[in-house]
Design an enzyme around this catalytic site. Structure first.
Site, PDB file in Angstrom:
ATOM      1  N   ARG A 170     -11.233   0.291   1.798  1.00  0.00           N
ATOM      2  CA  ARG A 170      -9.879  -0.240   1.535  1.00  0.00           C
ATOM      3  C   ARG A 170      -8.946   0.826   0.939  1.00  0.00           C
ATOM      4  O   ARG A 170      -8.124   0.544   0.066  1.00  0.00           O
ATOM      5  CB  ARG A 170      -9.929  -1.451   0.586  1.00  0.00           C
ATOM      6  CG  ARG A 170     -10.685  -2.626   1.109  1.00  0.00           C
ATOM      7  CD  ARG A 170     -10.069  -3.195   2.382  1.00  0.00           C
ATOM      8  NE  ARG A 170     -10.804  -4.368   2.798  1.00  0.00           N
ATOM      9  CZ  ARG A 170     -11.902  -4.336   3.561  1.00  0.00           C
ATOM     10  NH1 ARG A 170     -12.357  -3.179   4.018  1.00  0.00           N
ATOM     11  NH2 ARG A 170     -12.521  -5.443   3.896  1.00  0.00           N
ATOM     12  N   SER A 243      -7.695 -11.533   0.772  1.00  0.00           N
ATOM     13  CA  SER A 243      -8.460 -11.146  -0.425  1.00  0.00           C
ATOM     14  C   SER A 243      -7.518 -10.442  -1.392  1.00  0.00           C
ATOM     15  O   SER A 243      -6.860  -9.473  -1.013  1.00  0.00           O
ATOM     16  CB  SER A 243      -9.590 -10.186  -0.052  1.00  0.00           C
ATOM     17  OG  SER A 243     -10.413 -10.794   0.905  1.00  0.00           O
ATOM     18  N   GLU A 340      -6.407  -5.415  -4.326  1.00  0.00           N
ATOM     19  CA  GLU A 340      -6.345  -4.897  -2.957  1.00  0.00           C
ATOM     20  C   GLU A 340      -4.896  -5.012  -2.468  1.00  0.00           C
ATOM     21  O   GLU A 340      -4.383  -4.159  -1.748  1.00  0.00           O
ATOM     22  CB  GLU A 340      -7.274  -5.724  -2.054  1.00  0.00           C
ATOM     23  CG  GLU A 340      -7.266  -5.259  -0.618  1.00  0.00           C
ATOM     24  CD  GLU A 340      -8.154  -6.098   0.295  1.00  0.00           C
ATOM     25  OE1 GLU A 340      -9.339  -6.297  -0.023  1.00  0.00           O
ATOM     26  OE2 GLU A 340      -7.641  -6.543   1.330  1.00  0.00           O
TER      27      GLU A 340
HETATM   28  C1  LIG Z   1      -5.233 -14.350   5.698  1.00  0.00           C
HETATM   29  C2  LIG Z   1      -5.419 -12.859   5.537  1.00  0.00           C
HETATM   30  C3  LIG Z   1      -6.633 -12.293   5.882  1.00  0.00           C
HETATM   31  C4  LIG Z   1      -6.824 -10.911   5.746  1.00  0.00           C
HETATM   32  N1  LIG Z   1      -8.027 -10.384   6.105  1.00  0.00           N
HETATM   33  C5  LIG Z   1      -8.236  -9.048   5.982  1.00  0.00           C
HETATM   34  C6  LIG Z   1      -9.487  -8.479   6.356  1.00  0.00           C
HETATM   35  O1  LIG Z   1     -10.396  -9.163   6.826  1.00  0.00           O
HETATM   36  N2  LIG Z   1      -9.655  -7.146   6.182  1.00  0.00           N
HETATM   37  C7  LIG Z   1      -8.653  -6.347   5.692  1.00  0.00           C
HETATM   38  O2  LIG Z   1      -8.878  -5.138   5.564  1.00  0.00           O
HETATM   39  N3  LIG Z   1      -7.455  -6.855   5.345  1.00  0.00           N
HETATM   40  C8  LIG Z   1      -7.219  -8.180   5.479  1.00  0.00           C
HETATM   41  N4  LIG Z   1      -6.008  -8.714   5.116  1.00  0.00           N
HETATM   42  C9  LIG Z   1      -4.964  -7.833   4.550  1.00  0.00           C
HETATM   43  C10 LIG Z   1      -3.917  -7.363   5.588  1.00  0.00           C
HETATM   44  O3  LIG Z   1      -3.910  -8.204   6.699  1.00  0.00           O
HETATM   45  C11 LIG Z   1      -4.173  -5.930   6.058  1.00  0.00           C
HETATM   46  O4  LIG Z   1      -4.203  -5.058   4.965  1.00  0.00           O
HETATM   47  C12 LIG Z   1      -3.097  -5.449   7.044  1.00  0.00           C
HETATM   48  O5  LIG Z   1      -3.530  -4.263   7.652  1.00  0.00           O
HETATM   49  C13 LIG Z   1      -1.734  -5.198   6.400  1.00  0.00           C
HETATM   50  O6  LIG Z   1      -0.834  -4.848   7.434  1.00  0.00           O
HETATM   51  P1  LIG Z   1       0.700  -5.207   7.334  1.00  0.00           P
HETATM   52  O7  LIG Z   1       1.356  -4.681   8.553  1.00  0.00           O
HETATM   53  O8  LIG Z   1       0.886  -6.658   7.081  1.00  0.00           O
HETATM   54  O9  LIG Z   1       1.108  -4.359   6.076  1.00  0.00           O
HETATM   55  P2  LIG Z   1       2.107  -4.772   4.900  1.00  0.00           P
HETATM   56  O10 LIG Z   1       1.523  -5.898   4.140  1.00  0.00           O
HETATM   57  O11 LIG Z   1       3.473  -4.943   5.420  1.00  0.00           O
HETATM   58  O12 LIG Z   1       2.043  -3.454   4.017  1.00  0.00           O
HETATM   59  C14 LIG Z   1       0.881  -3.123   3.298  1.00  0.00           C
HETATM   60  C15 LIG Z   1       1.033  -1.696   2.752  1.00  0.00           C
HETATM   61  O13 LIG Z   1       1.073  -0.788   3.840  1.00  0.00           O
HETATM   62  C16 LIG Z   1       2.298  -0.065   3.854  1.00  0.00           C
HETATM   63  N5  LIG Z   1       2.686   0.074   5.266  1.00  0.00           N
HETATM   64  C17 LIG Z   1       2.808  -0.906   6.192  1.00  0.00           C
HETATM   65  N6  LIG Z   1       3.152  -0.377   7.379  1.00  0.00           N
HETATM   66  C18 LIG Z   1       3.245   0.961   7.196  1.00  0.00           C
HETATM   67  C19 LIG Z   1       3.583   2.054   8.041  1.00  0.00           C
HETATM   68  N7  LIG Z   1       3.898   1.889   9.330  1.00  0.00           N
HETATM   69  N8  LIG Z   1       3.577   3.306   7.509  1.00  0.00           N
HETATM   70  C20 LIG Z   1       3.264   3.503   6.202  1.00  0.00           C
HETATM   71  N9  LIG Z   1       2.951   2.508   5.354  1.00  0.00           N
HETATM   72  C21 LIG Z   1       2.943   1.251   5.847  1.00  0.00           C
HETATM   73  C22 LIG Z   1       3.271  -0.901   3.042  1.00  0.00           C
HETATM   74  O14 LIG Z   1       4.292  -0.095   2.477  1.00  0.00           O
HETATM   75  C23 LIG Z   1       2.340  -1.488   1.991  1.00  0.00           C
HETATM   76  O15 LIG Z   1       2.100  -0.528   0.986  1.00  0.00           O
HETATM   77  C24 LIG Z   1      -5.778 -10.095   5.247  1.00  0.00           C
HETATM   78  C25 LIG Z   1      -4.548 -10.677   4.904  1.00  0.00           C
HETATM   79  C26 LIG Z   1      -4.369 -12.043   5.056  1.00  0.00           C
HETATM   80  C27 LIG Z   1      -3.036 -12.638   4.716  1.00  0.00           C
END
Ligand SMILES: Cc1cc2nc3c(=O)[nH]c(=O)nc-3n(C[C@H](O)[C@H](O)[C@H](O)COP(=O)(O)OP(=O)(O)OC[C@H]3O[C@@H](n4cnc5c(N)ncnc54)[C@H](O)[C@@H]3O)c2cc1C
Length: 345
Positions: A170, A243, A340
């Site tokens: 992570r 999480s 996380e």
């Molecule tokens: C129901 C649920 C289940 C989940 N299950 C998992 C799982 O099984 N495993 C897991 O690892 N995660 C899980 N997650 C967490 C999440 O889905 C992941 O971390 C996902 O990759 C976040 O992507 P996002 O585009 O939504 O990022 P955001 O939430 O929009 O951003 C997260 C971080 O990344 C940065 N960021 C986003 N895009 C970029 C970019 N293009 N360049 C630079 N920085 C960037 C943001 O600034 C922020 O710091 C879960 C979340 C939810 C709500």
């Protein structure tokens, strides 16, 4: 106001752009649909001396109630290509704004192995490398070929190799002060035409227990989606960022000490001889806080590691509740749970 073809809006609520469904507004907000948009946004922030934050699908962020006093750029660049590589491999190159699970569904439909265990994770392709998404025994780092980034200091695009990305549990370079100057614009993923299921993870093994022949690729995806459906709240009806805390990584010695007090405490092997502890189990069984609720915030009734906004919660409510859980874990086990979820600030 406009910046090239892109509009920069003022005072935009971020609440509905996150899966937690809470938090305040961005002072400035824009949607980057191309690298030129991104360049324009970074130039604007630099000229106006504004801090800049990147938003993908908003599925791993906690937006403070006061909002973000700067420019928030939401990545909406699109495009996915598939290129044959030697030895039955295929390079999938996807723009940062693509939906991660859409990419997985395309790969599975094309019969490509490698990301099926990562089915159903919300968010964008660009968000995936940031915390090296992982689930059911797989991590993004297992399949990453390269990560393309826009360097906000030099205004140039760069291709980072996997070894430059500092991936671990992570975590990645993109979460460090050094890596925050990079905005991820695309990810290259190497998949295989020939492969087989990875069913080591307990829930997946149980799902297919008793099967004579190994499951086919679409069956693995369906199984992962079904298992996830039982463990996570429905994002359509409930606010959550999944999480909330990372699972703690401890030394074998610490684990042995904990086992003396909690003989049933499970563990998973981790890198460098360390042991990963399931924090959800600890919050549920040791702290007794599964399904606990404090006003509008609580732990999910089916998985204690997941915090939920039952409706109308503030970021402050979430932070206070998370702190309460962390203190309980610390008191009972001596472990210090680490968030996380990322604060957008
Ligand atoms: C129901 C649920 C289940 C989940 N299950 C998992 C799982 O099984 N495993 C897991 O690892 N995660 C899980 N997650 C967490 C999440 O889905 C992941 O971390 C996902 O990759 C976040 O992507 P996002 O585009 O939504 O990022 P955001 O939430 O929009 O951003 C997260 C971080 O990344 C940065 N960021 C986003 N895009 C970029 C970019 N293009 N360049 C630079 N920085 C960037 C943001 O600034 C922020 O710091 C879960 C979340 C939810 C709500």
């Amino acid at each position: 106001m406009t910046c090239g073809l892109m509009t920069i809006e003022r005072n935009v609520s971020l609440k509905e752009l996150t899966t937690f469904k809470l938090g305040g507004p961005a002072r400035y907000f824009c949607r980057a649909r191309s690298v030129d948009d991104l360049r324009g946004a970074v130039e604007f922030a630099r000229k106006e001396k504004l801090p800049l934050a990147v938003l993908g699908g908003g599925s791993n962020v906690l937006v403070p109630d006061r909002g973000f006093d700067g420019l928030v750029v939401k990545m909406e660049t699109l495009g996915i290509t598939f290129t044959d590589r030697p030895r039955g491999r295929v390079l999938v190159t996807a723009a940062a704004g693509e939906d991660w699970d859409y990419l997985v569904s395309l790969a599975v439909n094309k019969g490509l192995w490698g990301v099926e265990n990562l089915s159903g994770i919300p968010g964008t392709v660009g968000g995936a490398p940031v915390q090296n998404i992982g689930a059911y025994g797989a991590e993004l780092k297992d399949v990453v070929g390269f990560v393309e980034v826009f360097d906000t200091q030099t205004f140039k695009l760069r291709k980072l190799r996997k070894r430059d990305c500092g991936f671990s549990y992570r975590h990645s370079v993109f979460k460090t002060p050094l890596g925050r100057k990079f905005i991820i614009t695309a990810v290259g993923i190497l998949l295989n035409k020939k492969g087989g299921p990875h069913l080591d993870y307990k829930d997946l093994a149980a799902f297919f227990a008793g099967r004579k022949r190994p499951p086919a690729l679409p069956e693995v995806r369906r199984a992962v989606l079904e298992i996830r459906g039982r463990k996570f709240p429905d994002l359509k009806t409930c606010g959550t960022a999944g999480s909330f805390f990372k699972n703690p990584l401890v030394s074998k010695k610490t684990y042995r000490e904990l086992l003396k007090r909690f003989p049933a405490l499970p563990s998973f092997p981790a890198v460098a001889g360390r042991v990963k502890l399931p924090l959800g189990w600890i919050i549920e069984r040791i702290c007794g806080l599964k399904g606990a609720r404090d006003g509008k915030v609580g732990t999910f009734e089916k998985q204690a590691l997941v915090l939920v906004n039952h409706g109308g919660a503030s970021a402050c409510d979430v932070a206070i509740f998370a702190d309460k859980i962390a203190r309980s874990v610390k008191e009972k086990t001596g472990l210090n749970p680490e968030w996380e979820v990322v604060r957008l600030e």
